[in-house]
Write an enzyme that holds these catalytic residues in place. Sequence first.
Site, mmCIF file in Angstrom:
data_model
loop_
_atom_site.group_PDB
_atom_site.id
_atom_site.type_symbol
_atom_site.label_atom_id
_atom_site.label_comp_id
_atom_site.label_asym_id
_atom_site.label_seq_id
_atom_site.Cartn_x
_atom_site.Cartn_y
_atom_site.Cartn_z
ATOM 1 N N ARG A 1 0.824 -1.210 -0.087
ATOM 2 C CA ARG A 1 0.017 0.073 -0.114
ATOM 3 C C ARG A 1 0.772 1.114 -0.032
ATOM 4 O O ARG A 1 2.071 1.324 0.551
ATOM 5 C CB ARG A 1 -0.876 0.043 1.251
ATOM 6 C CG ARG A 1 -1.865 -0.835 1.274
ATOM 7 C CD ARG A 1 -2.803 -1.103 2.668
ATOM 8 N NE ARG A 1 -3.399 -2.237 2.751
ATOM 9 C CZ ARG A 1 -3.378 -3.459 3.491
ATOM 10 N NH1 ARG A 1 -2.240 -3.507 4.033
ATOM 11 N NH2 ARG A 1 -4.334 -4.148 3.486
ATOM 12 N N LYS B 1 -2.210 -2.357 8.088
ATOM 13 C CA LYS B 1 -3.398 -1.867 8.625
ATOM 14 C C LYS B 1 -3.579 -2.554 10.054
ATOM 15 O O LYS B 1 -3.289 -3.887 9.970
ATOM 16 C CB LYS B 1 -4.742 -2.184 7.614
ATOM 17 C CG LYS B 1 -4.845 -1.367 6.470
ATOM 18 C CD LYS B 1 -6.251 -1.501 5.720
ATOM 19 C CE LYS B 1 -6.224 -0.538 4.522
ATOM 20 N NZ LYS B 1 -7.590 -0.764 3.711
ATOM 21 N N HIS C 1 -1.980 2.740 -6.185
ATOM 22 C CA HIS C 1 -2.660 1.402 -5.741
ATOM 23 C C HIS C 1 -2.595 0.422 -6.882
ATOM 24 O O HIS C 1 -2.782 -0.837 -6.661
ATOM 25 C CB HIS C 1 -3.950 1.463 -5.229
ATOM 26 C CG HIS C 1 -4.513 0.638 -4.262
ATOM 27 N ND1 HIS C 1 -3.852 0.358 -2.864
ATOM 28 C CD2 HIS C 1 -5.439 -0.401 -4.109
ATOM 29 C CE1 HIS C 1 -4.757 -0.776 -2.339
ATOM 30 N NE2 HIS C 1 -5.477 -1.061 -3.094
ATOM 31 N N ARG D 1 -0.166 -2.171 -6.972
ATOM 32 C CA ARG D 1 -0.748 -3.360 -5.807
ATOM 33 C C ARG D 1 -1.353 -4.429 -6.464
ATOM 34 O O ARG D 1 -1.187 -5.515 -6.470
ATOM 35 C CB ARG D 1 -1.110 -2.864 -4.497
ATOM 36 C CG ARG D 1 -1.522 -3.629 -3.550
ATOM 37 C CD ARG D 1 -2.132 -3.047 -2.209
ATOM 38 N NE ARG D 1 -2.803 -3.876 -1.450
ATOM 39 C CZ ARG D 1 -2.405 -4.448 -0.351
ATOM 40 N NH1 ARG D 1 -0.967 -4.803 -0.510
ATOM 41 N NH2 ARG D 1 -3.238 -5.080 0.470
ATOM 42 N N HIS E 1 -3.708 -9.527 3.837
ATOM 43 C CA HIS E 1 -5.010 -9.677 4.073
ATOM 44 C C HIS E 1 -5.326 -10.955 5.320
ATOM 45 O O HIS E 1 -6.468 -11.104 5.681
ATOM 46 C CB HIS E 1 -5.648 -10.024 2.652
ATOM 47 C CG HIS E 1 -5.947 -8.989 1.883
ATOM 48 N ND1 HIS E 1 -6.081 -9.041 0.460
ATOM 49 C CD2 HIS E 1 -5.583 -7.593 2.067
ATOM 50 C CE1 HIS E 1 -6.252 -7.863 -0.024
ATOM 51 N NE2 HIS E 1 -5.892 -7.242 0.711
ATOM 52 N N TYR F 1 4.863 -14.267 12.648
ATOM 53 C CA TYR F 1 5.682 -14.157 11.233
ATOM 54 C C TYR F 1 6.961 -15.162 11.453
ATOM 55 O O TYR F 1 7.324 -15.457 10.357
ATOM 56 C CB TYR F 1 5.941 -12.729 10.770
ATOM 57 C CG TYR F 1 4.744 -12.383 10.146
ATOM 58 C CD1 TYR F 1 4.087 -12.652 8.746
ATOM 59 C CD2 TYR F 1 3.946 -11.197 10.743
ATOM 60 C CE1 TYR F 1 3.262 -11.983 8.371
ATOM 61 C CE2 TYR F 1 2.964 -10.466 10.140
ATOM 62 C CZ TYR F 1 2.585 -10.880 8.805
ATOM 63 O OH TYR F 1 1.435 -10.361 8.484
#
Length: 302
Positions: A148, A172, A243, A246, A269, A278
């Site tokens: 993003r 996000k 964007h 992306r 997502h 991770y």
Amino acid sequence: MVSQDLRAKYLGYLRFELSLSDNTCAAYLADVDKLLGWMEREALPLEQLDYSQLQHFVAQLYDLGIHPNSIARVISGVRSFGRWLELEGYVAADPTTLLEVPRKGRYLPTVLTTEEVDRIIEAARSRGGIEGLRNAAFIELLFSCGLRVSEACHLRFADTFLDEGYIRVLGKGSKQRLVPLSDSAIRELRRYLVHPDRPTPKRGEEEYIFLSARGKAISRITVFVYIKEAAAAAGVEKNISPHTFRHSFATALLEGGAGLQAIQLLLGHEDVATTEIYTHIDRTRLREQVERYHPRNQQPKD
């Protein structure tokens, strides 16, 4: 009438209870303000707001010629507001419960070919000097990593591992993910970072990779402007934004045969809350997905 105090309390709910970003809070408030403005013009007290009144409100949106997709977004914001009103006891029952969202048309995002991306990057580089190197590196990062624009603008040295070939991205909801870097992205970043004319960062901005001419972290508006300029100079007539790169990243991987789960993870997502999670992901498998399917990794080595 609905008081500004009530609006401020709702903002506090969005910001502190739901932990929404400033941009998301602003979007929700903009939707609610449309309803509140209509209620004020209609002299409609809050306690009289019901499903029938809301139907009149939505009908007015249609009368104004607002696109169904935009109406759907407004209704979504209004429904969130209605749930909060009931939760806080301002109304006995949520008046938005039966409010239907209009069916949205299928949206097909603009996608660039690899050749178009290359032309845009070269056009950005042709600006010359440190800005040309910065812009080329930034666009390459968007396309090679599917970031993003806000993620790329706030990319930090502490999250950039060029020797290992990956970056750590704060997405996000403050969720972090690891994204492999292509050889092209590493090369472009190093060209930019080692250049002697890279601006001296302002105090407090030292951690950021991409700097403006004034030494501050580059803004989304600046990125939007120079991408539009580079696309025009490259002869790419598609209506693009940051964007778009992306979308092009995800489309290139999908068309190349990458799995949806890997693409969703790379795009951020997945519902991953902490960096520690991770560390247990097989980074080698993710890297193989990008190296195998992304066109940037199917080019001859220098």
